[in-house]
Design an enzyme around this catalytic site. Structure first.
Site, PDB file in Angstrom:
ATOM      1  N   SER A 198       0.936  -1.135   0.117  1.00 10.61           N
ATOM      2  CA  SER A 198      -0.088  -0.056  -0.135  1.00 10.61           C
ATOM      3  C   SER A 198       0.818   1.227   0.115  1.00 10.61           C
ATOM      4  CB  SER A 198      -0.867   0.000   1.253  1.00 10.61           C
ATOM      5  OG  SER A 198      -0.161  -0.155   2.503  1.00 10.61           O
ATOM      6  N   GLY A 199       2.023   1.251  -0.628  1.00  8.36           N
ATOM      7  CA  GLY A 199       2.878   2.557  -0.836  1.00  8.36           C
ATOM      8  C   GLY A 199       2.402   3.170  -2.178  1.00  8.36           C
ATOM      9  N   LYS A 257       0.568  -5.677   4.969  1.00 12.65           N
ATOM     10  CA  LYS A 257       0.722  -6.370   6.051  1.00 12.65           C
ATOM     11  C   LYS A 257       0.727  -5.510   7.628  1.00 12.65           C
ATOM     12  CE  LYS A 257       5.645  -6.151   5.754  1.00 12.65           C
ATOM     13  NZ  LYS A 257       6.886  -7.114   5.668  1.00 12.65           N
ATOM     14  N   GLY A 276      12.837  13.975   0.791  1.00 13.54           N
ATOM     15  CA  GLY A 276      13.040  14.849  -0.269  1.00 13.54           C
ATOM     16  C   GLY A 276      12.073  15.351  -1.273  1.00 13.54           C
ATOM     17  N   GLY A 277      11.656  14.387  -1.982  1.00 16.78           N
ATOM     18  CA  GLY A 277      10.611  14.857  -2.964  1.00 16.78           C
ATOM     19  C   GLY A 277      10.617  14.035  -4.034  1.00 16.78           C
ATOM     20  N   GLU A 297      18.921  18.204  -5.438  1.00 19.97           N
ATOM     21  CA  GLU A 297      19.642  17.042  -4.676  1.00 19.97           C
ATOM     22  C   GLU A 297      20.694  16.435  -5.439  1.00 19.97           C
ATOM     23  OE1 GLU A 297      16.566  14.666  -1.867  1.00 19.97           O
ATOM     24  OE2 GLU A 297      15.591  14.983  -4.013  1.00 19.97           O
ATOM     25  N   HIS A 309      22.339   5.638   1.993  1.00 18.57           N
ATOM     26  CA  HIS A 309      21.959   6.994   2.018  1.00 18.57           C
ATOM     27  C   HIS A 309      23.146   7.542   2.736  1.00 18.57           C
ATOM     28  CE1 HIS A 309      20.292  11.084   2.842  1.00 18.57           C
ATOM     29  NE2 HIS A 309      19.163  10.644   1.504  1.00 18.57           N
ATOM     30  N   ARG A 361      25.017   9.974  -4.411  1.00 17.77           N
ATOM     31  CA  ARG A 361      25.156   9.441  -3.245  1.00 17.77           C
ATOM     32  C   ARG A 361      26.122   8.387  -2.946  1.00 17.77           C
ATOM     33  NH1 ARG A 361      18.728   8.495  -2.316  1.00 17.77           N
ATOM     34  NH2 ARG A 361      18.322  10.748  -2.379  1.00 17.77           N
ATOM     35  N   HIS A 384      19.335   2.442   2.073  1.00 12.52           N
ATOM     36  CA  HIS A 384      18.120   3.126   1.591  1.00 12.52           C
ATOM     37  C   HIS A 384      17.377   2.576   0.637  1.00 12.52           C
ATOM     38  CE1 HIS A 384      16.097   7.129   1.663  1.00 12.52           C
ATOM     39  NE2 HIS A 384      16.722   7.094   0.295  1.00 12.52           N
ATOM     40  N   GLU A 433       9.745   0.155  -5.613  1.00 13.75           N
ATOM     41  CA  GLU A 433      10.763  -0.423  -5.338  1.00 13.75           C
ATOM     42  C   GLU A 433      11.321  -1.810  -5.789  1.00 13.75           C
ATOM     43  OE1 GLU A 433      12.229   1.018  -1.642  1.00 13.75           O
ATOM     44  OE2 GLU A 433      14.346  -0.182  -1.709  1.00 13.75           O
ATOM     45  N   ARG A 472      20.567   5.196  -8.052  1.00 13.29           N
ATOM     46  CA  ARG A 472      19.563   5.802  -8.305  1.00 13.29           C
ATOM     47  C   ARG A 472      19.858   7.232  -8.189  1.00 13.29           C
ATOM     48  NH1 ARG A 472      15.245   7.793  -5.118  1.00 13.29           N
ATOM     49  NH2 ARG A 472      16.460   6.720  -3.105  1.00 13.29           N
TER      50      ARG A 472
HETATM   51  C1  SIN Z   1      16.315  12.179   0.974  1.00 15.53           C
HETATM   52  O1  SIN Z   1      15.326  13.127   1.172  1.00 15.53           O
HETATM   53  O2  SIN Z   1      17.373  12.537   0.828  1.00 15.53           O
HETATM   54  C2  SIN Z   1      15.938  10.885   0.189  1.00 15.53           C
HETATM   55  C3  SIN Z   1      15.305  11.006  -1.196  1.00 15.53           C
HETATM   56  C4  SIN Z   1      15.544   9.966  -1.790  1.00 15.53           C
HETATM   57  O3  SIN Z   1      15.650   8.853  -1.335  1.00 15.53           O
HETATM   58  O4  SIN Z   1      15.150   9.822  -3.317  1.00 15.53           O
END
Ligand code: SIN
Length: 519
Positions: free
Chosen positions: A10-11, A32, A45-46, A110, A226, A272, A330, A354, A365
């Site tokens: 349910s994401g 679940k 983040g977005g 980012e 992350h 990252r 992450h 995912e 990514r």
């Molecule tokens: C974050 O807010 O740093 C994560 C965003 C992401 O994983 O794309």
């Protein structure tokens, strides 16, 4: 029980598909925990998309491919970037609200982005999206949501998927749900690592189920770490969003010295993998901190209210204090192999989000591409999925599974041991010797689980079984890839080897044997 479309998870990916397909047929979502409990809900983040003049689809494609380190599928990345604006319109139509400045959507940046193109809702973008979609789902009479229901396995009839076997956790009862099409939107695997930004539910259930059913999986070695999570004794590895660095926060070492520019010209906004490895190495000499104090109290409170509040719980005021940070697991870049419509290699089985490998991320990514990927491909999939209404619902009798009240103490111990070993042996920096140790450990764990599960199953047991399966796939893929690329770094093969390794590692379970091939 029968339905047209059975969605597991349910994401954002599962809910978006449900909302789009419910116009055409009946939908059941099984999840679940409670509907709102998902990785999406924690996304800070977005969502990246081209929405303003000055940016372009070509630039979004270029940034995604650069970060993907040679393994992204160009056609699929182009589709993602082109469909981005439409995906944002669709989210707005569900009532999602993004921050604005002077009547325009406010954009942040980012790591790896050459332009500011990340839309956000303060620092709780995932929660905003999940809330809006959950409300729409709850209002929709054609969607039924079964909370506290764990999908044990996919049901197959001569190699086609006909539904899933479900454990109702509260009733302690196992039932079969048959569907014209079954959709996995079960999210990631982060919880197999001791240090992770993911919630406890991220145990790779969909990926493990798909493997057992015979689906093909790809790129499992590429686990994204992350760079900046809270690193304070007694506190969880709470995500300190990359958006802080996007807004100007800098990384300093124990001596207060800024260090990232010495490793990459993009400094704090390098991809990252580079920042995570640099911090990991700096931590050997002392603490690493993120510093946003220079932006001023009112800016920080306005832009990052949730992170500010959360850190206060651990006695840290980010408007006045340095934030101690370290990397944590992450996001999984690989997963169940799908095409742009979410079709897997099993008939009538789709997957989104995912748990999939669409080909967008390759070896790494680009930040904030994951929510976008979930919306774009689950929307395209829903357009095509009307065709599944022609399928008959098949209800063949299936092997029985029973609930068993397995004692949790040993399961908890085994889980903690697995998570620590994955962090130590198949983490940010890998080598063959350690991965071999991990594989021996997993073999013993697997043998023990077969014994424990002889009399039946419960949720903790099923999760640990799935975690073991996924850990095994990640370790085997990482051991097979004898080079370093993107998120996958080996001290025994530190160079990128385009001559031999510009290819994907693909797994498929063929009866007792795990087949490995390259594509
Ligand atoms: C974050 O807010 O740093 C994560 C965003 C992401 O994983 O794309």
């Amino acid at each position: 029980m029968k339905t047209d479309f059975l969605i597991v998870g349910s994401g954002i990916a599962g809910l978006n598909f449900a909302l789009k397909i419910a116009k055409y047929g009946k939908v059941i979502i099984v999840t679940k925990k409670e509907i709102m409990e998902s990785n999406t809900n924690l996304a800070q983040g977005g969502i990246a998309a081209v929405t303003q003049k000055g940016d372009s689809v070509q630039l979004h494609i270029k940034d995604t491919l650069t970060v993907g380190s040679g393994l992204s599928n160009k056609r699929i990345v182009k589709l993602l970037a082109e469909q981005g604006p439409e995906a944002i319109k669709s989210l707005l139509s569900f009532g999602v609200s993004f921050d604005k400045e002077n009547d325009e959507l406010h954009l942040t940046t980012e790591g790896g982005h050459s332009m500011a193109r990340v839309l956000h809702s303060g620092d709780s973008t995932g929660r905003e999206i999940e809330q809006a979609m959950t409300e729409s789902v709850r209002e929709n009479k054609d969607i039924e949501v079964f909370e506290d229901c764990f999908a044990i396995d996919l049901l197959l009839n001569q190699a086609e998927c006909i539904g899933a076997k479900i454990l109702d956790i509260k009733k302690r009862d196992v039932c079969d749900i048959f569907a014209r099409a079954t959709i996995l939107a079960t999210g990631g695997v982060g919880y197999i690592y001791q240090n992770t930004t993911n919630p406890e539910i991220a145990t790779g259930d969909g990926i493990a189920m798909a493997l057992r059913a015979g689906a093909k999986l790809e790129d499992m070695e590429f686990v994204q770490f992350h760079p900046t999570t809270l690193n304070k004794l007694g506190a969880p590895h709470f995500l300190i969003s990359e958006a802080l660095r996007g807004e100007g926060a800098i990384l300093v070492n124990e001596a207060g010295k800024r260090f990232m520019l010495a490793y990459d010209s993009m400094g704090e906004l390098a991809p990252r993998d580079i920042i995570a490895r640099t911090i990991f190495n700096e931590l050997k000499n002392g603490a690493v901190y993120l510093d946003i104090r220079h932006k001023g109290k009112s800016f920080v409170l306005d832009r990052f209210p949730m992170i500010h509040q959360e850190c206060l719980k651990y006695d840290l005021d980010i408007t006045e204090d340095l934030i101690p940070v370290s990397p944590a697991a992450h996001y999984l870049c690989g997963g169940i192999k799908t095409n742009e419509y979410g079709q897997t290699t099993i008939a009538n089985l789709l997957a989104f989000g995912e748990c999939t490998c669409t080909g967008v991320h390759g070896a790494n990514r680009l930040a904030s591409n994951s929510l976008l990927e979930s919306v774009v491909f689950s929307s395209l999939g829903a357009q095509k999925a009307k065709n599944y209404l022609k399928n008959k619902v098949k209800t063949t009798s299936q092997k029985e599974t029973v609930f068993s009240n397995i004692e949790t103490q040993e399961l908890n111990y085994l889980k903690a041991d697995l998570r620590k070993a994955m962090w130590d042996y198949v983490g940010i920096i890998r080598n063959n010797e350690q991965m071999q140790l991990m594989l021996s450990k997993l073999e013993k764990l697997n043998t023990r689980l077969v014994t424990i599960g002889k009399n039946g199953v419960n949720t903790r047991f099923l999760e640990l079984k799935n975690m073991t399966t996924v850990a095994n796939l990640i370790t085997k893929a990482a051991q097979t890839r004898k080079e370093s690329r993107g998120t996958h770094y080996r001290t025994d093969y530190p160079a990128t080897d385009d001559k031999n390794w510009l290819k994907h590692i693909r797994f498929q379970q063929l009866e007792e044997r795990l087949d490995v091939c390259f594509s």
